[in-house]
Design a protein around this motif. Structure first.
Motif, PDB file in Angstrom:
ATOM      1  N   GLU A   1       0.824  -1.203   0.000  1.00  0.00           N
ATOM      2  CA  GLU A   1       0.000   0.000   0.000  1.00  0.00           C
ATOM      3  C   GLU A   1       0.862   1.257   0.000  1.00  0.00           C
ATOM      4  N   ARG A   2       1.946   1.213   0.803  1.00  0.00           N
ATOM      5  CA  ARG A   2       2.858   2.364   0.788  1.00  0.00           C
ATOM      6  C   ARG A   2       3.516   2.526  -0.571  1.00  0.00           C
ATOM      7  N   GLU A   3       3.942   1.398  -1.169  1.00  0.00           N
ATOM      8  CA  GLU A   3       4.560   1.482  -2.492  1.00  0.00           C
ATOM      9  C   GLU A   3       3.572   2.003  -3.529  1.00  0.00           C
ATOM     10  N   ARG A   4       2.309   1.580  -3.394  1.00  0.00           N
ATOM     11  CA  ARG A   4       1.292   2.079  -4.324  1.00  0.00           C
ATOM     12  C   ARG A   4       1.109   3.575  -4.175  1.00  0.00           C
ATOM     13  N   ASP A   5       1.072   4.043  -2.915  1.00  0.00           N
ATOM     14  CA  ASP A   5       0.946   5.479  -2.686  1.00  0.00           C
ATOM     15  C   ASP A   5       2.159   6.226  -3.219  1.00  0.00           C
ATOM     16  N   GLN A   6       3.357   5.643  -3.022  1.00  0.00           N
ATOM     17  CA  GLN A   6       4.559   6.290  -3.541  1.00  0.00           C
ATOM     18  C   GLN A   6       4.551   6.342  -5.060  1.00  0.00           C
ATOM     19  N   GLN A   7       4.125   5.214  -5.692  1.00  0.00           N
ATOM     20  CA  GLN A   7       4.054   5.218  -7.148  1.00  0.00           C
ATOM     21  C   GLN A   7       3.042   6.241  -7.641  1.00  0.00           C
ATOM     22  N   GLY A   8       1.925   6.342  -6.907  1.00  0.00           N
ATOM     23  CA  GLY A   8       0.935   7.352  -7.277  1.00  0.00           C
ATOM     24  C   GLY A   8       1.485   8.761  -7.146  1.00  0.00           C
ATOM     25  N   ALA A   9       2.250   9.002  -6.069  1.00  0.00           N
ATOM     26  CA  ALA A   9       2.841  10.323  -5.881  1.00  0.00           C
ATOM     27  C   ALA A   9       3.867  10.627  -6.970  1.00  0.00           C
ATOM     28  N   LEU A  10       4.676   9.615  -7.330  1.00  0.00           N
ATOM     29  CA  LEU A  10       5.657   9.820  -8.397  1.00  0.00           C
ATOM     30  C   LEU A  10       4.969  10.078  -9.732  1.00  0.00           C
ATOM     31  N   ALA A  11       3.901   9.313  -9.999  1.00  0.00           N
ATOM     32  CA  ALA A  11       3.176   9.527 -11.246  1.00  0.00           C
ATOM     33  C   ALA A  11       2.548  10.918 -11.280  1.00  0.00           C
ATOM     34  N   ALA A  12       1.997  11.341 -10.126  1.00  0.00           N
ATOM     35  CA  ALA A  12       1.414  12.678 -10.069  1.00  0.00           C
ATOM     36  C   ALA A  12       2.474  13.754 -10.277  1.00  0.00           C
TER      37      ALA A  12
END
Length: 395
Positions: free
Chosen positions: A174-185
């Motif tokens: 979940e943290r990695e998903r949030d980080q990937q989302g933040a990087l994509a954003a």
């Protein structure tokens, strides 16, 4: 010598839920009650002191999940005292097995094996002393119970560790998903910022240049000034349309039937050159080689590169400057060269790479290419780029 870690609590009473306390109270009461029929059966008649000792000896099970090893030691000690004081060998087997199970379920495996050995040795010794020649029948049965308690406790510990690992892995994913989302954003914000810079900077530069030309010619040629101001208005409307198209993808619930302009590409270079010419920059466009099926993202990169370079020429080249744009299609790559003579009467002596060209470097690098920008030896400015036609989609 026992390690101090064996006496360390596995939890704290204040942190336990009421339901756990109720369950442990019931377990302790059941283990205490089980001592009564065992003591009566083993002694042939009620032996009140032994019964009381065995019943009270199960009381530590109330805190078995807080101090598992000390509780096991206390229950084992009480049973040893009762066995030595009794006429036969009364044991509160339920309390001993529950205490052993708790150690195996909570403490490390080494502690569980140590407690198992501490339980097995006096049991076997007692059977040898009191059971006679048939001691090994009882030894097999008792050892089976001990092994069952140990195995069940180890299984519980393994299952708890497995569930904890799954929970930890889920949190990590979940943290990695949030980080990937933040990087994509962040990447999308950077892309939008580059697009906004390319659109706004170019159109505003054209508008400023046209406005200055209109002011300069308004006295001598009002018709020419009026025509220039019409071009300023048209450029402003085009800038607004491009901005709406770019920001439209950010608005939730956007009408899918809304007519957006297509993403600019190589086919729109003629329009861009005409726009720059109308702003007063004499510009030529030359395309060499057969144009293959160029990806849309790479076309946009080439378009923005030309747009940014010509915008900088409009800003710094001065009145009377000339620029040339050359595209050469070679096997597997596209070369883009934009240069100006810097001959304008307001041209600065030196220029520098601005944030727009830095953004162009990022675009070109996304296709495995390279871009160079700098002053020419004979004066002026030059931008050269190599774009790999098979470099994939831009980041």
């Amino acid at each position: 010598m026992l390690s101090v870690g064996l006496l360390r609590p596995a939890g704290y009473p204040a942190h336990r839920a009421a339901g756990r306390w109720v369950f442990d109270v019931l377990v302790a009461l059941a283990a205490s009650a089980s001592a009564v029929p065992v003591a009566i059966h083993d002694n042939g008649r009620p032996h009140t002191p032994v019964i009381v000792v065995l019943a009270v000896g199960a009381a530590p099970l109330l805190v078995r999940r807080i101090w598992p090893v000390p509780v096991f030691g206390a229950v084992l000690a009480v049973n040893l005292v009762a066995g030595l004081a009794g006429h036969a060998h009364p044991l509160n087997g339920a309390a001993l097995l529950i205490a052993l199970y708790t150690v195996a379920a909570i403490r490390p495996r080494r502690d569980a094996l140590l407690c198992t050995a501490l339980l097995e040795l006096p049991v076997i010794a007692g059977l040898l002393a009191f059971a006679g020649s048939t001691w090994w029948y009882d030894a097999i049965f008792v050892s089976g119970l001990v092994a069952a308690a140990l195995g069940l406790g180890l299984y519980t510990a393994t299952r708890r560790a497995y569930l904890a690992e799954l929970h930890d892995r889920a949190e990590r994913l979940e943290r990695e998903r949030d980080q990937q989302g933040a990087l994509a954003a962040a990447a999308e914000r950077a892309r939008i910022a580059r697009e906004m810079h390319d659109i706004v900077a170019h159109h505003l530069t054209v508008m400023v240049t046209l406005s200055e030309a209109a002011i300069a010619t308004s006295a001598a040629s009002p018709e020419r000034a009026t025509d220039l101001m019409r071009k300023v208005s048209a450029t402003g409307r085009r800038a607004l349309a491009d901005t709406r198209r770019l920001l439209g993808v950010l608005r939730p619930g956007q009408d899918p039937d809304e007519d957006f302009q297509p993403v600019p590409g190589l086919a729109q270079l003629d329009t861009l050159i005409e726009q720059v010419r109308s702003a007063g920059l004499d510009t030529t466009l030359e395309i060499r080689g057969a144009a293959p099926d160029v990806p849309a993202g790479l076309q946009l990169t080439a378009y923005r590169l030309v747009q940014e370079a010509l915008t900088n020429t409009l800003k710094h080249g001065g009145t009377g400057a000339r620029a040339s744009v050359r595209l050469r299609f070679q096997p597997g790559e596209l070369r883009v060269d934009i240069d100006d003579d810097g001959a304008g009467d307001t041209a600065p002596a030196t220029a520098s790479i601005g944030s727009g060209l830095i953004g162009m470097q990022e675009r070109v690098h996304a296709y495995g290419g390279d871009v160079q920008a700098g002053p020419r030896s004979g004066g002026g400015w030059k931008v050269s780029a190599q774009l790999h036609l098979d470099g994939g989609d831009a980041a």
